[in-house]
Structure formats: C-alpha cells, structure tokens
Design an enzyme around this catalytic site. Structure first.
Site, PDB file in Angstrom:
ATOM      1  N   TYR A   1       4.382   5.740  10.946  1.00 12.92           N
ATOM      2  CA  TYR A   1       4.696   4.345  11.253  1.00 12.92           C
ATOM      3  C   TYR A   1       5.559   3.633  10.203  1.00 12.92           C
ATOM      4  CZ  TYR A   1       0.436   3.870   8.406  1.00 12.92           C
ATOM      5  OH  TYR A   1      -0.513   3.983   7.409  1.00 12.92           O
TER       6      TYR A   1
ATOM      7  N   HIS B   1      -3.370   4.939   4.450  1.00 14.72           N
ATOM      8  CA  HIS B   1      -4.541   4.069   4.587  1.00 14.72           C
ATOM      9  C   HIS B   1      -5.781   4.775   4.035  1.00 14.72           C
ATOM     10  CE1 HIS B   1      -7.586   1.437   6.183  1.00 14.72           C
ATOM     11  NE2 HIS B   1      -8.147   2.497   6.731  1.00 14.72           N
TER      12      HIS B   1
ATOM     13  N   ARG C   1       0.862  -1.195   0.000  1.00 13.28           N
ATOM     14  CA  ARG C   1       0.000   0.000   0.000  1.00 13.28           C
ATOM     15  C   ARG C   1       0.890   1.233   0.000  1.00 13.28           C
ATOM     16  NH1 ARG C   1      -2.189   1.131   5.387  1.00 13.28           N
ATOM     17  NH2 ARG C   1      -0.765   2.881   5.244  1.00 13.28           N
TER      18      ARG C   1
HETATM   19  C1  LIG Z   1     -14.422  -4.785  12.491  1.00 14.00           C
HETATM   20  C2  LIG Z   1     -13.581  -3.559  12.245  1.00 14.00           C
HETATM   21  N1  LIG Z   1     -12.504  -3.317  13.023  1.00 14.00           N
HETATM   22  C3  LIG Z   1     -11.742  -2.224  12.796  1.00 14.00           C
HETATM   23  C4  LIG Z   1     -12.076  -1.337  11.805  1.00 14.00           C
HETATM   24  C5  LIG Z   1     -11.208  -0.118  11.520  1.00 14.00           C
HETATM   25  N2  LIG Z   1     -10.456  -0.371  10.285  1.00 14.00           N
HETATM   26  C6  LIG Z   1     -10.866   0.089   9.091  1.00 14.00           C
HETATM   27  S1  LIG Z   1      -9.862  -0.375   7.847  1.00 14.00           S
HETATM   28  C7  LIG Z   1      -8.836  -1.192   8.902  1.00 14.00           C
HETATM   29  C8  LIG Z   1      -7.585  -1.881   8.393  1.00 14.00           C
HETATM   30  C9  LIG Z   1      -7.863  -2.978   7.448  1.00 14.00           C
HETATM   31  O1  LIG Z   1      -6.661  -3.449   6.929  1.00 14.00           O
HETATM   32  P1  LIG Z   1      -6.608  -4.526   5.789  1.00 14.00           P
HETATM   33  O2  LIG Z   1      -7.676  -5.539   5.987  1.00 14.00           O
HETATM   34  O3  LIG Z   1      -5.214  -5.032   5.695  1.00 14.00           O
HETATM   35  O4  LIG Z   1      -7.003  -3.729   4.462  1.00 14.00           O
HETATM   36  P2  LIG Z   1      -6.246  -2.515   3.775  1.00 14.00           P
HETATM   37  O5  LIG Z   1      -6.825  -1.259   4.387  1.00 14.00           O
HETATM   38  O6  LIG Z   1      -4.789  -2.654   4.030  1.00 14.00           O
HETATM   39  O7  LIG Z   1      -6.556  -2.579   2.330  1.00 14.00           O
HETATM   40  C10 LIG Z   1      -9.290  -1.107  10.210  1.00 14.00           C
HETATM   41  C11 LIG Z   1      -8.618  -1.712  11.380  1.00 14.00           C
HETATM   42  C12 LIG Z   1     -13.226  -1.610  11.029  1.00 14.00           C
HETATM   43  N3  LIG Z   1     -13.601  -0.812  10.013  1.00 14.00           N
HETATM   44  N4  LIG Z   1     -13.960  -2.727  11.261  1.00 14.00           N
END
Ligand SMILES: Cc1ncc(C[n+]2csc(CCOP(=O)(O)OP(=O)(O)O)c2C)c(N)n1
Length: 366
Positions: A271, A262, A258
């Site tokens: 980070y 985010h 990525r």
């Molecule tokens: C159940 C839940 N926990 C926490 C969050 C907050 N949150 C939103 S995106 C994210 C990270 C997700 O990372 P990943 O699955 O690796 O996908 P990426 O964003 O890297 O594409 C988090 C922790 C959420 N939306 N839903």
C-alpha cells in the site's frame, strides 16, 4: 491555538535557540541512549520473530523521538496509558529488557504470565498500564484516571499514547469530550505516523490536522514535529504544566512516520512506495538529535561505536536470559483476578492439577 508545526531542531540538525527547552547534558545523553537502545532492540526483535523465536512483533522504527521525548517530559509519578508502539517510554522509566523479551516469549518470567499477545506488556511499578489490543480504549480510561486524580487533589498528569487511526474511534471523542468538561490534567498524545495499518491519514479524517480537533472539545491543541525530540519535550512539558496548574487537557499531535511495517504480519509494500519510505528515512529522529549533540560537543564517532557495542551486548544477554525460562506454571492460570483465590477457584485449580496428574500431557515430539 497553535497549529503551525513546533520545531526546535530543523531537518538539517540546526537549532532554533529561542525554542530550545532547558535539559541538563546528562539527561540529553540518557535520552540519546534510550533512542538508540529502542532502535537496536526493535531491529533485534524483528530478527527474532523471523527466526521463529517470538511469534509476533510491532516495530517503532522512526517514532523514537515522539514517545521517548513525551515520557521524559513527565514526572515519575505521572501515569502513562500506552498504545503498543512506545517501548522506549517503558525503557526510559526503567522497564527491564529481560522482562520485555520474556513477555514477547510468554514464559515464566513474563510479568503477565503468557496471557497476552506479544508487545502487550504491563509495567505496574513504572505507572505504565497494560497495553490493550482494541484501538483507542486507553483514551477514556486515561481521562477517568486524570479525573480521579483531580478529585483526590493528587497533582499528577495522565498521558495517553495512541496513533492517528485511534482518532476515528468513538473512544477518542468520549475521552476528549469529558476531559474538556471536567478540565482534567490529561495529555492526549497522538503519534500521527501516517497510517492505520494500510489506511492513510487522508482516508481517516477530513480535518486539516489532528491537533485542530482539540478546539471542538474546548482543550488545547498543539502540532509538533514528532521527529524532533526537543520540540516534543517542549510541547509535552507545557501540557504537563497546564494540567498541573488546573488549566485542563492538551491534545498533542506529533507528526512522524511509521517506517516499518504495521506489525510482523504486515507487508507495507502492498500500500505504499519504497520512495515514500526512502524520503522519510532522511528525516530520521536519531540522526537529527545526534547532530545536535555533536554540535554541543557531547557526542562523537568513538562514543557512538562504544554505545552501539554496549547495547548490542545488553540486548543479547536479555535474549539469552529470557530463553532460559520455561512456560509459566499451569496453576498460575487461576491467579491475579482476585487478591486471594476464592474457594471455587481453588477447587478448579485442584481439579486441573489432579487431572494433569492422571493424564500427563503428551511429551513434545523432538
Ligand atoms: C477497535 C479495533 N478496531 C480495529 C483493530 C485492528 N487494528 C489494530 S491496530 C490498527 C491500526 C491502528 O492505527 P493507529 O491508531 O494509527 O496506530 P499505529 O498502528 O499507526 O501506531 C487496527 C485497525 C483493533 N485492534 N481494534
């Protein structure tokens, strides 16, 4: 079980001929166009967010090969359960740019009428379900859809996109477990981009890879270079064939990175180092695919300049069009839960409209 990284075009753009999937030249050009469109769109939307013209945005910079390649390897009737970082998969299926920008603005042209966060769009006509905010919920939903298709003898496959962070969620295990038990025609497509917001992969799992987790559920696991669109297409095609043959589900781990933040609310410098991002820039999926097309004499600088200009105009006109729409009509608040409004909802709608007539909203201060 294949755990070595499947690669067709190397980092330098040279080709492993034995692994090259058969793709007509015309399709190669469509794929390239979709990748460049997605990259340009991403950049423009971040600028719009910084200008305050949209409230929030999630970039997919550097992950174009992973999701566009996967979408291409499916048939048009196959279902996609997206996460929020796969705009190119929707563009590949024909989601109009103006609709996308309108969704980001939550205006009257937004397919979901301003009821969702930006980027959480829905594209029913493209068999592309709505994006959910909670991480991982789409995974068991996709398993259920695939199981239903199997029971109905409908020869489709169902692909769920998610990040590696989603594999820490219970929903991932529920979805894969029952896909294994019922041998569903499922493709679990994990974009391993290294981070779940600020949490690196090493703090998310002690497994040697994401793909190896497939073994525990009795399904196939494949690890593929997610910045190599041909490798992604090869792996996803094989997974789709497996599903259609009745041989069950596949977990694909597409190893990518990525490169952006985010979301537009995140500052990744908190980070990770600039050096790390710089190194990843050298592995750019669009650059790598372009070298392949140039070697096949399908692409050159002149075509590139024309394409960049054409897409710039296409995106600008989608933004201009979208900005012409006002907010969704207030009465639409009551629509879409039931096919027809129930008498109670009709009454509430009428009540609101009468109320607004009696108490017009304060005009905006200009
Ligand atoms: C159940 C839940 N926990 C926490 C969050 C907050 N949150 C939103 S995106 C994210 C990270 C997700 O990372 P990943 O699955 O690796 O996908 P990426 O964003 O890297 O594409 C988090 C922790 C959420 N939306 N839903």
């Amino acid at each position: 079980m294949a755990l070595e990284l499947v690669q067709v075009i190397t980092e330098q753009g040279s080709l492993n001929r034995k692994a090259e999937p058969a793709i007509p030249d015309q399709d190669l050009l469509v794929l390239y166009r979709t990748m460049v469109l997605t990259r340009q769109f991403d950049d423009r939307m971040m600028k719009l967010q910084r200008q305050g013209r949209i409230g929030f945005y999630l970039q997919s910079l550097g992950e174009e090969a992973a999701h566009i390649g996967a979408a291409y390897a499916l048939g048009p009737k196959d279902w996609i359960y997206p996460s929020y970082r796969e705009p190119g998969a929707a563009f590949y299926r024909g989601f109009p740019l103006t609709k996308y920008v309108s969704q980001l603005m939550g205006n009257a042209n937004d397919p979901i009428k301003g009821r969702q966060m930006p980027v959480h769009f829905s594209y029913r006509e493209g068999n592309f379900t709505s994006v959910s905010s909670p991480v991982g919920t789409q995974i068991p939903q996709a398993t259920g859809t695939a199981w239903a298709a199997k029971l109905a003898k409908d020869p489709i496959v169902v692909l769920a996109f998610f990040g590696e962070g989603a594999t820490s969620e219970g929903d991932f295990h529920v979805g894969l477990n029952f896909a294994g038990v019922f041998k569903t025609p499922s493709i679990f497509f994990c974009r391993n981009n290294g981070y779940a917001i600020s949490v690196p992969l090493s703090r998310q799992t002690a497994s040697e890879s994401i793909a190896i987790k497939a073994k525990a559920y009795g399904i196939e696991g494949v690890r593929v270079d997610g910045n190599d669109i041909l490798a992604v297409i090869k792996a996803t095609r094989e997974a789709a064939d497996r599903g259609r043959r009745g041989d069950g589900a596949t977990l694909i781990e597409a190893v990518t990175y990525r490169r952006g933040a985010h979301s537009s609310s995140d500052d990744p410098r908190m980070y990770r180092t600039d050096d790390e991002v710089e190194r990843q820039t050298l592995l750019d999926p669009i650059f790598r695919f372009r070298k392949y097309l140039e070697e096949k004499k399908l692409w050159n600088d002149q075509k590139e300049d024309m394409l960049q200009e054409e897409l710039k105009n296409e995106i600008l006109s989608a933004v201009t069009e979208s900005e012409k729409f006002g907010p969704p009509p207030v009465e639409s608040l009551f629509e879409d839960v039931f096919a027809e409004l129930t008498p109670e909802l009709k009454e509430q709608q009428q009540y609101l409209m009468d109320h607004l007539k009696r108490h017009p909203r304060t005009p905006e201060v200009k």
